[in-house]
Design an enzyme around this catalytic site. Structure first.
Site, PDB file in Angstrom:
ATOM      1  N   SER A 137       0.852  -1.188   0.000  1.00  0.00           N
ATOM      2  CA  SER A 137       0.000   0.000   0.000  1.00  0.00           C
ATOM      3  C   SER A 137       0.884   1.233   0.000  1.00  0.00           C
ATOM      4  CB  SER A 137      -0.884   0.001   1.249  1.00  0.00           C
ATOM      5  OG  SER A 137      -1.432   1.291   1.451  1.00  0.00           O
ATOM      6  N   TYR A 150      -1.480  -1.269  10.134  1.00  0.00           N
ATOM      7  CA  TYR A 150      -1.583  -1.570   8.696  1.00  0.00           C
ATOM      8  C   TYR A 150      -0.362  -1.030   7.945  1.00  0.00           C
ATOM      9  CZ  TYR A 150      -3.777  -1.623   4.035  1.00  0.00           C
ATOM     10  OH  TYR A 150      -4.065  -1.825   2.706  1.00  0.00           O
ATOM     11  N   LYS A 154       2.511  -3.200   5.971  1.00  0.00           N
ATOM     12  CA  LYS A 154       2.766  -3.024   4.530  1.00  0.00           C
ATOM     13  C   LYS A 154       4.202  -2.573   4.275  1.00  0.00           C
ATOM     14  CE  LYS A 154      -1.362  -4.136   2.958  1.00  0.00           C
ATOM     15  NZ  LYS A 154      -1.555  -5.425   2.263  1.00  0.00           N
TER      16      LYS A 154
END
Ligand code: NAP
Length: 239
Positions: A137, A150, A154
C-alpha cells in the site's frame, strides 16, 4: 500461467482473478471465511475464460499457507505466479489500539504473506521460474493516522519483497511489490463519504484507479521476466 491469488473472494483480489481468467490463465483462488463469495468469484473467472478453483486457508497459519501452496502447485502441475493479496485492516489510533488489533493485522498482512511466499519460493526455486507479487500500500511510505498497524505491516511487506528478490533471483524467481491505490471495497466500508471524498481529492487525476485496468496491469507485471525487487504503484497520488 498457473496463478495463486490469496484473498481472491472479494475486492481487489477478485478483480485480479477475473483479469487473469480473461487473459486465459488458470487461477487458484484462496479465501478465509466467505465461501459463497469465493464460489461466485470462481464462476466469474470461468465465465471470463480461465480455469479456476477455490481453496479455504487462513494465510496467517503457517501450516495452512503451506497446504494452500502445495494444493495450487498440484492442481495444474506447476505454480507460475503468486499474488500475495490477502489483507485486513483494524483501524484505531495508537493511543487506543488493542494488542489484538496490532497482532492480527501484522499476522495476516505480514506474517501471512511471508508464510505463503516461503512455501511458494520452495516450489518456484525448484522449477527455476516464478513470479511473486506482494500487494502492499502507498501507506507503507506515507504512514496512516489510525492505521499504524496496517502501514507498519505493509512497510514490512515492501522490505520482505526486496529481501526475497535478492535471495531468490539466483533461482529465476522475480519478487515485486504492487500498490493498488484506493478502491472502495469492503475493507473501506466504514469510511465516511467525507473521508472518501478527501482521499479522492489527493489523487492528481481527481478520480480513483479503475479496477479493470488494475487487473490488466497485474497480469502484465506477472508476465515480466526481467524485473525484480521493484515497487509498482497503480496510483495517481504522488508520494
Ligand atoms: P477486501 O475486499 O476486504 O478483501 C479481502 C480479501 O482477503 C478477502 O478475499 C478475504 O477473504 C481475504 N482474507 C482476509 N483475511 C484472510 C486470511 N487470514 N487468510 C486468507 N484470506 C484472507 O480487501 P481489498 O480492499 O480487496 O484489499 C486487498 C488487498 O489490497 C489487501 O492486501 C489490502 O491491504 C490491499 N490494499 C487495498 C486498498 C484499498 O483501497 N482497498 C488499497 C491499498 C492496498 P474472505 O472473503 O474469506 O474474508
Amino acid at each position: 500461467m498457473n496463478v495463486l491469488i490469496t484473498g481472491a473472494s472479494r475486492g481487489i483480489g477478485r478483480a485480479m482473478a477475473v483479469a487473469f481468467g480473461r487473459a486465459g490463465h488458470n487461477v487458484f483462488l484462496n479465501f478465509e471465511k466467505d465461501r459463497s463469495a469465493a464460489e461466485a468469484a470462481m464462476a466469474e473467472v470461468w465465465a471470463a475464460g480461465g480455469g479456476a478453483e477455490i481453496f479455504q486457508a487462513d494465510v496467517s497459519v503457517r501450516e495452512g499457507a503451506r497446504k494452500l501452496v502445495e494444493a495450487a502447485a498440484r492442481r495444474w502441475g506447476r505454480l507460475d505466479v503468486l499474488v500475495n493479496n490477502a489483507g485486513i485492516s483494524r483501524d484505531r489510533t495508537i493511543l487506543k489500539m488493542s494488542e489484538e488489533e496490532w497482532r492480527r493485522v501484522i499476522e495476516v498482512n505480514l506474517s501471512g504473506a511471508f508464510w505463503v511466499l516461503q512455501a511458494a519460493a520452495k516450489v518456484m526455486s525448484a522449477q527455476k521460474d516464478g513470479a511473486i507479487l506482494n500487494v502492499a500500500s502507498i501507506l507503507a511510505a506515507r504512514g496512516a493516522v489510525g492505521g499504524a498497524n496496517y502501514a507498519a505491516a505493509k512497510a514490512g511487506l515492501v522490505a520482505l519483497t526486496k529481501s526475497a528478490a535478492r535471495e531468490l533471483g539466483r533461482f529465476n524467481v522475480r519478487v515485486n511489490a504492487f500498490l493498488p491505490g484506493f478502491h472502495p471495497t469492503d475493507m473501506n466500508q466504514a469510511f465516511t463519504p467525507e473521508h472518501v471524498e478527501k482521499i479522492k481529492g489527493e489523487h492528481s487525476l481527481g478520480r480513483f484507479p479503475d479496477r479493470e485496468e488494475l487487473g490488466r496491469f497485474i497480469v502484465h507485471l506477472a508476465g515480466l521476466k526481467s524485473v525484480s525487487g521493484q515497487v509498482f504503484a497503480f496510483e495517481s497520488r504522488i508520494l
